[in-house]
Motif scaffolding. Structure first.
Motif, PDB file in Angstrom:
ATOM      1  N   GLN A   5       0.808  -1.209   0.000  1.00 53.85           N
ATOM      2  CA  GLN A   5       0.000   0.000   0.000  1.00 53.85           C
ATOM      3  C   GLN A   5       0.843   1.261   0.000  1.00 53.85           C
ATOM      4  N   THR A   6       2.122   1.142  -0.255  1.00 56.80           N
ATOM      5  CA  THR A   6       2.977   2.310  -0.329  1.00 56.80           C
ATOM      6  C   THR A   6       2.461   3.225  -1.420  1.00 56.80           C
ATOM      7  N   PRO A   7       2.256   4.507  -1.115  1.00 60.42           N
ATOM      8  CA  PRO A   7       1.768   5.407  -2.155  1.00 60.42           C
ATOM      9  C   PRO A   7       2.750   5.469  -3.313  1.00 60.42           C
ATOM     10  N   GLN A   8       2.220   5.372  -4.502  1.00 54.89           N
ATOM     11  CA  GLN A   8       3.000   5.569  -5.715  1.00 54.89           C
ATOM     12  C   GLN A   8       2.191   6.455  -6.630  1.00 54.89           C
ATOM     13  N   ALA A   9       2.804   6.905  -7.675  1.00 55.71           N
ATOM     14  CA  ALA A   9       2.131   7.805  -8.597  1.00 55.71           C
ATOM     15  C   ALA A   9       0.804   7.202  -9.038  1.00 55.71           C
ATOM     16  N   GLY A  10      -0.255   7.974  -8.854  1.00 51.23           N
ATOM     17  CA  GLY A  10      -1.557   7.543  -9.317  1.00 51.23           C
ATOM     18  C   GLY A  10      -2.350   6.722  -8.327  1.00 51.23           C
ATOM     19  N   ASP A  11      -1.761   6.331  -7.188  1.00 53.93           N
ATOM     20  CA  ASP A  11      -2.485   5.508  -6.224  1.00 53.93           C
ATOM     21  C   ASP A  11      -3.724   6.198  -5.676  1.00 53.93           C
ATOM     22  N   ASP A  12      -3.704   7.522  -5.628  1.00 56.89           N
ATOM     23  CA  ASP A  12      -4.849   8.242  -5.090  1.00 56.89           C
ATOM     24  C   ASP A  12      -5.978   8.363  -6.101  1.00 56.89           C
ATOM     25  N   GLN A  13      -5.813   7.762  -7.262  1.00 60.56           N
ATOM     26  CA  GLN A  13      -6.815   7.741  -8.322  1.00 60.56           C
ATOM     27  C   GLN A  13      -7.090   9.114  -8.911  1.00 60.56           C
ATOM     28  N   ALA A  14      -6.250  10.107  -8.597  1.00 59.91           N
ATOM     29  CA  ALA A  14      -6.404  11.416  -9.230  1.00 59.91           C
ATOM     30  C   ALA A  14      -6.031  11.262 -10.707  1.00 59.91           C
ATOM     31  N   ARG A  54      10.670   2.423   0.150  1.00 62.17           N
ATOM     32  CA  ARG A  54      10.144   2.063  -1.172  1.00 62.17           C
ATOM     33  C   ARG A  54       9.694   3.302  -1.955  1.00 62.17           C
ATOM     34  N   LEU A  55       8.928   4.172  -1.293  1.00 60.01           N
ATOM     35  CA  LEU A  55       8.432   5.363  -1.983  1.00 60.01           C
ATOM     36  C   LEU A  55       9.577   6.274  -2.414  1.00 60.01           C
ATOM     37  N   LEU A  56      10.533   6.496  -1.527  1.00 55.08           N
ATOM     38  CA  LEU A  56      11.665   7.342  -1.895  1.00 55.08           C
ATOM     39  C   LEU A  56      12.431   6.757  -3.080  1.00 55.08           C
ATOM     40  N   ALA A  57      12.649   5.458  -3.069  1.00 52.23           N
ATOM     41  CA  ALA A  57      13.410   4.821  -4.146  1.00 52.23           C
ATOM     42  C   ALA A  57      12.694   4.942  -5.490  1.00 52.23           C
ATOM     43  N   VAL A  58      11.413   4.630  -5.535  1.00 50.11           N
ATOM     44  CA  VAL A  58      10.708   4.672  -6.820  1.00 50.11           C
ATOM     45  C   VAL A  58      10.478   6.113  -7.274  1.00 50.11           C
ATOM     46  N   HIS A  59      10.233   7.010  -6.339  1.00 53.50           N
ATOM     47  CA  HIS A  59      10.016   8.424  -6.663  1.00 53.50           C
ATOM     48  C   HIS A  59      11.270   9.029  -7.299  1.00 53.50           C
ATOM     49  N   GLU A  60      12.413   8.805  -6.671  1.00 58.12           N
ATOM     50  CA  GLU A  60      13.654   9.382  -7.208  1.00 58.12           C
ATOM     51  C   GLU A  60      14.011   8.773  -8.558  1.00 58.12           C
ATOM     52  N   THR A  61      13.808   7.482  -8.725  1.00 56.74           N
ATOM     53  CA  THR A  61      14.091   6.851 -10.013  1.00 56.74           C
ATOM     54  C   THR A  61      13.232   7.479 -11.109  1.00 56.74           C
ATOM     55  N   ALA A  62      11.965   7.684 -10.825  1.00 57.37           N
ATOM     56  CA  ALA A  62      11.074   8.291 -11.820  1.00 57.37           C
ATOM     57  C   ALA A  62      11.527   9.703 -12.170  1.00 57.37           C
ATOM     58  N   ALA A 148       3.265  12.682 -16.705  1.00 60.31           N
ATOM     59  CA  ALA A 148       2.701  12.006 -15.535  1.00 60.31           C
ATOM     60  C   ALA A 148       2.593  10.506 -15.792  1.00 60.31           C
ATOM     61  N   LYS A 149       2.139  10.146 -16.977  1.00 60.06           N
ATOM     62  CA  LYS A 149       2.047   8.716 -17.330  1.00 60.06           C
ATOM     63  C   LYS A 149       3.440   8.085 -17.374  1.00 60.06           C
ATOM     64  N   ALA A 150       4.435   8.824 -17.850  1.00 60.06           N
ATOM     65  CA  ALA A 150       5.808   8.309 -17.891  1.00 60.06           C
ATOM     66  C   ALA A 150       6.346   8.082 -16.479  1.00 60.06           C
ATOM     67  N   VAL A 151       6.018   8.983 -15.563  1.00 59.82           N
ATOM     68  CA  VAL A 151       6.433   8.809 -14.165  1.00 59.82           C
ATOM     69  C   VAL A 151       5.822   7.533 -13.596  1.00 59.82           C
ATOM     70  N   LYS A 152       4.538   7.323 -13.840  1.00 60.08           N
ATOM     71  CA  LYS A 152       3.886   6.102 -13.347  1.00 60.08           C
ATOM     72  C   LYS A 152       4.552   4.855 -13.921  1.00 60.08           C
ATOM     73  N   ALA A 153       4.875   4.888 -15.203  1.00 58.41           N
ATOM     74  CA  ALA A 153       5.515   3.732 -15.839  1.00 58.41           C
ATOM     75  C   ALA A 153       6.892   3.489 -15.240  1.00 58.41           C
ATOM     76  N   ALA A 154       7.664   4.550 -15.029  1.00 54.90           N
ATOM     77  CA  ALA A 154       9.002   4.405 -14.444  1.00 54.90           C
ATOM     78  C   ALA A 154       8.910   3.839 -13.028  1.00 54.90           C
ATOM     79  N   GLU A 155       7.941   4.293 -12.254  1.00 49.97           N
ATOM     80  CA  GLU A 155       7.800   3.806 -10.885  1.00 49.97           C
ATOM     81  C   GLU A 155       7.394   2.346 -10.836  1.00 49.97           C
ATOM     82  N   ALA A 156       6.650   1.912 -11.831  1.00 51.61           N
ATOM     83  CA  ALA A 156       6.187   0.521 -11.841  1.00 51.61           C
ATOM     84  C   ALA A 156       7.347  -0.466 -11.971  1.00 51.61           C
ATOM     85  N   ILE A 157       8.456  -0.036 -12.566  1.00 50.45           N
ATOM     86  CA  ILE A 157       9.593  -0.943 -12.755  1.00 50.45           C
ATOM     87  C   ILE A 157      10.843  -0.489 -12.001  1.00 50.45           C
ATOM     88  N   ALA A 158      10.718   0.514 -11.156  1.00 43.75           N
ATOM     89  CA  ALA A 158      11.871   1.072 -10.448  1.00 43.75           C
ATOM     90  C   ALA A 158      12.320   0.176  -9.303  1.00 43.75           C
TER      91      ALA A 158
END
Length: 196
Positions: A5-14, A54-62, A148-158
């Motif tokens: 449940q770690t927040p990642q890009a798009g988790d809030d459904q915005a 986890r959030l810091l790692a995927v956020h910075e990679t994106a 924004a979509k690119a950030v989500k994609a990068a986070e999915a594999i970060a």
């Protein structure tokens, strides 16, 4: 397990209509997770800290894969802006990696966590001041949404853990998939063993 449940890009459904808004929401999620780690104890602290890592790692990679390359190309003086952000990221990753090897009950953990929080907050403020306004001014709404979509994609594999020295697109492309696989394997083992 809460790690999923770690927040990642798009988790809030915005809606993914603005990369800057997306990253700003994550900066808020990061601040909230720091608060949660500070205010909790024992297993709750370990769990909150794993989610923060986890959030810091995927956020910075994106940001390294999507935001920084754009700033380099589109912002006057962008190369120096990115160089400064990468130096901040490396420092924070080094502190985070040291913390990741510590037990959250270690007496040295909280002072190091406070050091990390300061580094991360200063880095976020610099991004919000030197990168984000330029991004909004430089591209139209369609491209803000595409980023924004690119950030989500990068986070999915970060990678889900800090890897100091991997702060460039080239390093992320070369080492990122291997690091991500190794990190996700470690995450699965920890989950199976009941360790967050």
């Amino acid at each position: 397990m809460s790690e999923l449940q770690t927040p990642q890009a798009g988790d809030d459904q915005a809606p993914d209509i603005d990369v800057v808004a997306l990253l700003m929401r994550q900066h808020g999620d990061i601040r909230n997770l720091f608060d949660e780690v500070e205010q909790s104890r024992g297993e709750e602290r370990r769990d909150a800290f794993r989610r923060l890592v986890r959030l810091l790692a995927v956020h910075e990679t994106a940001e390294e894969e999507v935001v920084h390359p754009f700033v380099r190309r589109a912002v006057e003086g962008g190369e120096q802006v990115v160089k400064d952000r990468l130096a901040e990221e490396r420092s924070a990753k080094e502190t985070l990696a040291a913390l990741d090897d510590m037990d959250t009950d270690d007496p040295k953990f909280m002072p190091r966590l406070m050091q990390l929080r300061t580094e991360v907050q200063e880095h976020a403020r610099a991004e919000e001041r030197y990168e984000f306004p330029h991004i909004r001014r430089s591209i139209d709404v369609t491209n803000l949404a595409a980023m924004a979509k690119a950030v989500k994609a990068a986070e999915a594999i970060a990678p889900t853990r800090p890897h100091p020295g991997v702060e460039s697109v080239t390093a992320n492309v070369t080492l990122g998939p291997v690091a991500a696989l190794m990190d996700r394997t470690k995450d699965a083992v920890r989950k199976t063993m009941g360790k967050s």
